[in-house]
Design an enzyme around this catalytic site. Structure first.
Site, PDB file in Angstrom:
ATOM      1  N   LYS A 116      -9.979   1.931   5.499  1.00 45.63           N
ATOM      2  CA  LYS A 116      -9.880   0.934   6.564  1.00 45.63           C
ATOM      3  C   LYS A 116     -11.148   0.835   7.400  1.00 45.63           C
ATOM      4  O   LYS A 116     -11.476  -0.230   7.941  1.00 45.63           O
ATOM      5  CB  LYS A 116      -8.670   1.232   7.443  1.00 45.63           C
ATOM      6  N   GLY A 164       1.198   1.034   5.887  1.00 47.33           N
ATOM      7  CA  GLY A 164       2.651   1.100   5.920  1.00 47.33           C
ATOM      8  C   GLY A 164       3.197   1.888   7.092  1.00 47.33           C
ATOM      9  O   GLY A 164       4.351   2.304   7.068  1.00 47.33           O
ATOM     10  N   GLY A 165       2.367   2.130   8.119  1.00 40.68           N
ATOM     11  CA  GLY A 165       2.833   2.849   9.282  1.00 40.68           C
ATOM     12  C   GLY A 165       2.714   4.356   9.177  1.00 40.68           C
ATOM     13  O   GLY A 165       2.917   5.073  10.157  1.00 40.68           O
ATOM     14  N   HIS A 208       1.984 -10.712  13.257  1.00 37.76           N
ATOM     15  CA  HIS A 208       1.259 -10.274  12.063  1.00 37.76           C
ATOM     16  C   HIS A 208       1.045 -11.492  11.170  1.00 37.76           C
ATOM     17  O   HIS A 208       2.001 -12.068  10.647  1.00 37.76           O
ATOM     18  CB  HIS A 208       2.075  -9.211  11.324  1.00 37.76           C
ATOM     19  N   LYS A 237       7.582  -4.736   6.524  1.00 33.66           N
ATOM     20  CA  LYS A 237       7.950  -6.147   6.627  1.00 33.66           C
ATOM     21  C   LYS A 237       9.369  -6.381   6.117  1.00 33.66           C
ATOM     22  O   LYS A 237       9.792  -5.769   5.130  1.00 33.66           O
ATOM     23  CB  LYS A 237       6.962  -6.993   5.830  1.00 33.66           C
ATOM     24  N   GLU A 275      -5.338  -9.379   6.285  1.00 31.03           N
ATOM     25  CA  GLU A 275      -4.320  -9.251   7.320  1.00 31.03           C
ATOM     26  C   GLU A 275      -4.939  -9.222   8.719  1.00 31.03           C
ATOM     27  O   GLU A 275      -5.973  -8.589   8.943  1.00 31.03           O
ATOM     28  CB  GLU A 275      -3.475  -8.001   7.074  1.00 31.03           C
ATOM     29  N   ASN A 289      -5.619  -6.140   1.670  1.00 30.46           N
ATOM     30  CA  ASN A 289      -4.883  -5.516   0.577  1.00 30.46           C
ATOM     31  C   ASN A 289      -5.384  -6.043  -0.759  1.00 30.46           C
ATOM     32  O   ASN A 289      -5.322  -7.250  -1.022  1.00 30.46           O
ATOM     33  CB  ASN A 289      -3.376  -5.783   0.714  1.00 30.46           C
ATOM     34  N   ARG A 291      -4.457  -6.366  -3.839  1.00 28.02           N
ATOM     35  CA  ARG A 291      -3.385  -6.428  -4.832  1.00 28.02           C
ATOM     36  C   ARG A 291      -2.490  -7.625  -4.556  1.00 28.02           C
ATOM     37  O   ARG A 291      -2.647  -8.325  -3.555  1.00 28.02           O
ATOM     38  CB  ARG A 291      -2.542  -5.151  -4.774  1.00 28.02           C
ATOM     39  N   ARG A 337      13.707  -9.852   2.449  1.00 24.91           N
ATOM     40  CA  ARG A 337      13.720  -8.703   1.542  1.00 24.91           C
ATOM     41  C   ARG A 337      15.095  -8.048   1.589  1.00 24.91           C
ATOM     42  O   ARG A 337      15.533  -7.573   2.646  1.00 24.91           O
ATOM     43  CB  ARG A 337      12.654  -7.683   1.929  1.00 24.91           C
TER      44      ARG A 337
END
Length: 445
Positions: A116, A164-165, A208, A237, A275, A289, A291, A337
């Site tokens: 990052k 992912g936190g 976001h 998410k 993002e 990201n 991917r 989701r």
């Protein structure tokens, strides 16, 4: 185009790649663990190879077994899907070293964007706005305290090598910083094998916003518009929509251009997502990201672009085949989701699905790898379906989503269907009075 593609993944993303390959006349190879021997992606692929026992580290993360499967089946390319090894630069390099094409960014791009700090440096070089702080790794709590004072409290301590936190701690006051630093570094080491962290300013109650990009690997990139992924629980998410319901046309054009400029500046190859946090009319880059994203279907609905097909064509050397002016945006799409999890404690709910009735009708898409009689194993991510709808505008899409959620029936395992039904009917969600921590406040209200 490739003759045969091995999919180094499972679940709905493996099915998504198989379907794209089949439409292009490309044969497919599915890998699977012993727990997934009867899975739908195994049934629909042209060939399948068992790569190990149930635990992901022994199967879907078993690089030697995956490469061997590609060798013995004669696959000329490997698609990593998402999750597992999709952003593993070492895996991408090994794939190419063994004479297979990696369907994704270059190993060097994955390596750079997976850090990052280096990603923020690249974004800054491309003139993207970044969150204050976070340009250097922090070696100890004393250095963290100095960086926090410079950025201004509250701050976030974040893992440099992951997301992912995990490895993330919010710090409101100086007295809490030392303990938060220790927790973040320990979590980062456990989750990513790298305890490096950095400190950045915490942006209060942002939305976001992420932008889908495609790059040809030779310095040209396009954006496919933005997605709003603000409904999250513990940085995971839950609902995504496109376009964002809060951006102005000028803001939409600006953030898309910023994302495409970043991808072009690093000669990005394939599909990626840039993002941002958005607050007070300002965008702040947080990561890219390298991917395919879980939520890519909402972008496909509003643009008509098949993102997985684009990945395959770019990797095969057929070029991007798109200019920015070719891309048109139509209507509004929303994805929910569907997870197999306890609706109160949010813990995984493995088991056998004894009834599965997905919704249908105009503008409704269900991406799922499960079926009536399918077993949901306890070893992997709890996502079992993605419900995506499209309408002429946001109210029409919301009405369609509400109808589709009411039609959706899954029995045998617990799911979050009821939670989705509540969220999309809430006044805050309908009126866009939300931020990235809204759901957690709303759940306890």
């Amino acid at each position: 185009m490739f003759q045969k593609v091995l999919i180094a993944n499972r679940g709905d993303v493996a099915l998504r790649v198989i379907r794209a390959c089949r439409e292009l006349g490309v044969r497919t190879v599915a890998i699977h663990s012993t727990a997934d021997a009867e899975a739908m992606h195994v049934r629909l692929a042209d060939e399948s190879v068992c790569v190990g026992p149930p635990a992901a580290k022994d199967s879907y993360l078993n690089i030697a077994a995956i490469i061997t499967a590609a060798d013995i089946t004669g696959a000329d390319a490997i698609h990593p899907g998402l999750g597992f090894l999709a952003e593993n630069a070492r895996f991408a390099q090994i794939v190419e070293d063994h004479g297979h094409t990696f369907i994704g960014p270059t190993p060097a791009q994955i390596d750079m964007l997976g850090d990052k700090i280096r990603a923020k440096q690249a974004a800054l070089a491309a003139n993207l706005p970044i969150v204050p702080g976070g340009l250097e790794p922090i070696p100890n709590a004393e250095a963290a305290a100095k960086a926090a004072r410079a950025a201004g409290y509250p701050v976030l301590i974040k893992a440099a090598a992951g997301g992912g936190g995990r490895g993330m701690q919010r710090v409101e006051h100086p007295d809490a910083l030392s303990r938060a630093f220790d927790i973040a570094t320990s979590e980062a080491e456990a989750a990513f094998g790298d305890g490096s962290v950095f400190v950045e300013k915490a942006i209060d109650r942002p939305r976001h916003i992420e932008v889908q990009v495609l790059g040809d690997g030779e310095g040209y990139a396009v954006h496919l518009g933005e997605r709003d992924c603000t409904v999250q629980r513990r940085f995971q998410k839950l609902i995504e929509e496109a376009p964002s319901p809060v951006l102005t046309p000028a803001e939409r054009a600006r953030v898309g251009r910023l994302a495409a400029d970043l991808a072009a500046s690093i000669n990005y190859r394939g599909a990626g997502t840039v993002e941002f946090l958005y607050a007070g009319g300002q965008f702040y880059f947080i990561e890219m990201n390298a991917r395919l994203q879980v939520e890519h279907p909402v972008t496909e609905f509003v643009t008509g672009v098949d993102i997985v097909e684009a990945q395959l064509r770019i990797a095969a050397g057929a070029g991007l085949g798109l200019r920015q002016d070719d891309i048109e945006f139509r209507g509004h799409a929303i994805e929910a989701r569907i997870n197999a999890e306890d609706p109160e404690r949010f813990t995984p709910s493995p088991g056998v699905i004894n009834l599965f009735h997905p919704p249908g009708g105009p503008g409704v898409r269900v991406d799922s790898h499960v079926f009536q009689g399918a077993r949901v194993p306890p070893y992997y991510d709890s996502l079992i379906a993605k419900l995506i709808v499209h309408g002429k505008d946001r109210p029409a899409a919301l009405a369609r989503l509400a109808r589709a959620l009411d039609e959706f029936v899954i029995e045998g395992v617990s799911t979050n269907l009821a939670l989705h039904r509540r969220i999309i009917r809430s006044d805050d969600f309908i009126a866009n009075r939300i931020d990235v921590v809204w759901l957690e406040r709303w759940l306890v209200a």
